[in-house]
Design a protein around this motif. Structure first.
Motif, short mmCIF file in Angstrom:
data_model
loop_
_atom_site.label_atom_id
_atom_site.label_comp_id
_atom_site.label_asym_id
_atom_site.label_seq_id
_atom_site.Cartn_x
_atom_site.Cartn_y
_atom_site.Cartn_z
N HIS A 84 0.85 -1.18 0.00
CA HIS A 84 0.00 0.00 0.00
C HIS A 84 0.89 1.24 0.00
O HIS A 84 2.11 1.15 0.19
N PRO A 110 0.65 9.03 3.07
CA PRO A 110 -0.79 9.26 3.15
C PRO A 110 -1.25 10.42 2.28
O PRO A 110 -0.53 11.38 2.05
N SER A 133 -3.73 5.88 -2.70
CA SER A 133 -4.28 6.07 -1.36
C SER A 133 -5.79 6.25 -1.42
O SER A 133 -6.49 6.01 -0.43
N THR A 168 1.94 -4.93 2.94
CA THR A 168 0.83 -5.24 3.84
C THR A 168 1.35 -6.19 4.91
O THR A 168 2.36 -6.88 4.73
N GLN A 177 -3.55 1.09 13.20
CA GLN A 177 -3.80 1.33 11.79
C GLN A 177 -3.61 0.08 10.92
O GLN A 177 -4.01 0.06 9.76
N ILE A 208 -0.76 -0.98 9.82
CA ILE A 208 0.32 -0.75 8.87
C ILE A 208 1.63 -0.53 9.62
O ILE A 208 1.65 -0.22 10.81
N ASN A 236 -5.53 -5.75 2.96
CA ASN A 236 -4.94 -4.42 2.88
C ASN A 236 -5.83 -3.44 3.63
O ASN A 236 -6.76 -2.85 3.06
N TYR A 296 -5.29 -0.57 4.65
CA TYR A 296 -5.12 0.81 4.19
C TYR A 296 -6.10 1.12 3.07
O TYR A 296 -6.70 2.20 3.03
N ASN A 297 -6.28 0.18 2.13
CA ASN A 297 -7.13 0.44 0.97
C ASN A 297 -8.52 -0.16 1.07
O ASN A 297 -9.39 0.17 0.27
#
Length: 528
Positions: A41, A45, A52, A304, A365, A367, A492, A494-495
Motif C-alpha cells: 500500500h 498518506p 491512497s 501489507t 492502523q 500498517i 490491505n 489501508y485500501n
C-alpha cells in the motif's frame, strides 16, 4: 525504412525499448501493479498517485488511467507496422517469420496488459495508415484469442532460449506467457502444455546452488538470484526467461551513476530510514543515514502485514525462518544505525522493526511505520552501489539522487512457470500434480512441503507472494483471477475502505471515448 534485415532489426529493438521505457524507467505509473493490492500500500498518506484513494486514482480523466492505455497501444502500433511491412521487404521467408514472431510476442505482451487492466479493448492487428475515429471494444474472450494466436506463432518461430542473447525473447518466454493467457481463457490443457514446454526445456532449471558474482559472500542462493550481474543466463542462471536489460553509463543503457535514472524499485520499496523511530525514546532518530546496505528508500511502497508476516507463519503463528525467502538476507526485519554524527548510544545498534512505534501503528492502523519495516532486498543492491553514488565511504551514506535498482530485472522467471502450471493443474482438478509443482519451488527455498489437500487458489496466490514478491505485477495476476477486490479488502487495511468491486478493472480513458466520435467506445461499469 522497412526493406532490409537491418531496418527490421532496428524496429524490433525499438519494441524492447518501448517496453522498458513503459514499465522499467522509473515513472510513478510503473508501480501501479503493486499499490492498493494484497501486496503493498502507499507509504505516503493522502497522495492520490499512490492509490491512497481508489476512486480519485481511477477517475476516467486521471493521467494514470491513460498511461497504460497509450503506452501499450504504442507498442501494438509499432509491432503492427513491422508485421504489415514484412511482405514487401527484402527478407527471406525464414527471416520474415523470425521478425514477425518477435513483433507478435510484444503485441501479445501489450494486449496482456490491456485486457487484464481494462477488460475487452479495441483489437488492432493491422497498421493504421489514415485517421480513424470509430474504434469499438472487442470482448475479453476475443482479445485473449488474439493473444493466444500471436503467442502460438511466436512459440513456433522464436529461437530456442539457448540460442538467444541476454535480454532477447525466446520460445520459452512465449510458452511462459502463453500458459498465463491460457489460464485466463480457461484453456487449462493449453496452460499445462505451454508451461511444461518451458519447464522441460533442457536449457532451463531452478538454481539450487549458490552462484554468480557474490556467491562467496554471506547470503543464500535466493539472494544470489538478485545480485548485480546474476540475472542473465550468461552468469549461469538457468531460471531466467526474460530479463530487462540495463547498462550503467552507456548511451541508451537506461542507468546513470551520477543521477537518478533507471528502475526505481529501491526508491519506492526500501524504507525511508531518516523517519525511523527510536524504540526507547520513541522519537525520530536524528540524521539516520540511507546507506549502501539498504539503499535510498522513500518508503512509498510498503508491505501489507499479510505480505510481510502472515504468509510466512508456521503452525505456531511464528515466522518460519527455515524458508530462505524470508531470511535476513532477503526480507530483513530491521535497520542498523550507523551515523557517527548521531547519538552515541545508538552507534552500531540494530533496530528491530518490532518497536513501540511500529507496534502502535500496527495495532491502531494495521500498517508499518514508514521509517523501518520489512522489505525485500531484491529491490536494491546491498553494499554494491556504484562508487559515484556514495557520499561517504566510511558510513556508506548515499548521495541524495540515489534510489535506482542497479541490476537487470526479471520480467519472467522459471519459478513462476511452475506456479502457473500448478494453477492450471488445480483448475483441472489434479491437486496432486499442483502440489508437486508448488513443492519444487518450496523445496528450493527450504520451506516445508505441502500435500494435495493444501492446494487452493489462495494458497497459490500466497506462494506467488512468497516467491515473486515485488517482481510480480500483482495487479495483473489478481485482475486475471478476479481476486483483486476480494484480497485487497481482506488483506490491505489501508485500501479496504475505499476500493469498490468495479475497481477490479481500470476505466476506459475518457479522452479516448471523447475522441472516438465515429463509434461508441463503451465505458466499464461503475465509472461515470
Amino acid at each position: 525504412m522497412y526493406k532490409t534485415k537491418e531496418h527490421f532489426d532496428s524496429a524490433v529493438i525499438q519494441l524492447y525499448g518501448d517496453y522498458r521505457s513503459l514499465y522499467y524507467s522509473g515513472n510513478d505509473n510503473e508501480y501501479d501493479f503493486f499499490w492498493g493490492t494484497d501486496l503493498t500500500h502507499a507509504g505516503q498518506p493522502n497522495v492520490v498517485r499512490f492509490f491512497s484513494d481508489y476512486p480519485a486514482t481511477l477517475d476516467p480523466t486521471a493521467a494514470k488511467v491513460i498511461y497504460h492505455w497509450r503506452g501499450n497501444y504504442k507498442i501494438i502500433a509499432n509491432a503492427n507496422t513491422i508485421i504489415s511491412r514484412l511482405p514487401d521487404s527484402e527478407l527471406t521467408e525464414e527471416e520474415q517469420n523470425s521478425i514477425a514472431a518477435e513483433a507478435k510476442f510484444f503485441r501479445a505482451l501489450a494486449y496482456r496488459y490491456l485486457v487484464f487492466l481494462y477488460g475487452g479493448v479495441p483489437l488492432v492487428v493491422e497498421e493504421i495508415t489514415s485517421s480513424k475515429d470509430d474504434f469499438v471494444r472487442a470482448s475479453k474472450e476475443e482479445v485473449l484469442e488474439q493473444i493466444i494466436a500471436d503467442l502460438e506463432f511466436a512459440v513456433n518461430y522464436l529461437p530456442d532460449i539457448s540460442k538467444v542473447a541476454d535480454g532477447r525473447v525466446s520460445n520459452v518466454a512465449a510458452n511462459h506467457l502463453l500458459s498465463e493467457i491460457a489460464l485466463a481463457a480457461k484453456n487449462y490443457d493449453l496452460a499445462v502444455k505451454s508451461a511444461s514446454a518451458a519447464i522441460n526445456n533442457p536449457a532451463m532449471g531452478l538454481m539450487k546452488e549458490r552462484f554468480g558474482s557474490r556467491k562467496d559472500e554471506p547470503g543464500d542462493l535466493y539472494w544470489d538470484l538478485f545480485q548485480r550481474g546474476n540475472q542473465n543466463r550468461s552468469s549461469g542462471n538457468k531460471e531466467a526467461i526474460f530479463v530487462i536489460q540495463f547498462e550503467l553509463d552507456i548511451l541508451g543503457g537506461g542507468q546513470s551513476s551520477t543521477k537518478r535514472t533507471g528502475y526505481l524499485m529501491e526508491r519506492f520499496h526500501a524504507p525511508n530510514t531518516p523517519l525511523a523511530t527510536d524504540p526507547w525514546d520513541k522519537g525520530v532518530i536524528a540524521d539516520m543515514l540511507q546507506t549502501t546496505n539498504i539503499g535510498r528508500g522513500a518508503g512509498w511502497l510498503m508491505p501489507t502485514f499479510h505480505f510481510s508476516n502472515v504468509i510466512w507463519y508456521d503452525v505456531n503463528n511464528e515466522i518460519d525462518y527455515g524458508d530462505i525467502r524470508v531470511s535476513e538476507y532477503n526480507f530483513p526485519r530491521g535497520i542498523k544505525y550507523n551515523n557517527p554524527n548521531g547519538p552515541e548510544k545508538y552507534q552500531g545498534v540494530y533496530f528491530d522493526i518490532n518497536t513501540a512505534e511500529n507496534q502502535y501503528c500496527l495495532s491502531t492502523q494495521g500498517i508499518w511505520s514508514r521509517g523501518a519495516y520489512p522489505y525485500q532486498t531484491k529491490c536494491t543492491t546491498p553494499n554494491d552501489h556504484p562508487a559515484s553514488m556514495i557520499a561517504n565511504e566510511k558510513t556508506g551514506e548515499l548521495r541524495s539522487d540515489a534510489g535506482v535498482t542497479y541490476s537487470d530485472w526479471y520480467d519472467m522467471r522459471l519459478a513462476e512457470t511452475y506456479l502457473l502450471r500448478a494453477e492450471a493443474y488445480l483448475m483441472k482438478g489434479d491437486l496432486s500434480a499442483a502440489a508437486e509443482d508448488i513443492n519444487v519451488v518450496r523445496k528450493r527455498a527450504g520451506a516445508s512441503l505441502i500435500t494435495a489437500s493444501d492446494v487452493t487458489i489462495d494458497f497459490i496466490l500466497d506462494e506467488r507472494l512468497r516467491e515473486l514478491g515485488i517482481e510480480e505485477k500483482r495487479r495483473l495476476t489478481l485482475s486475471r483471477m478476479g481476486k483483486l477486490y476480494e484480497r485487497t479488502v481482506k488483506y490491505n487495511v489501508y485500501n479496504a475502505p475505499n476500493i469498490r468491486e468495479h475497481h477490479q478493472l481500470y476505466p476506459i480513458p475518457q479522452s479516448e471515448i471523447d475522441a472516438n466520435v465515429g463509434a461508441v467506445l463503451e465505458q466499464n461499469p461503475g465509472y461515470n
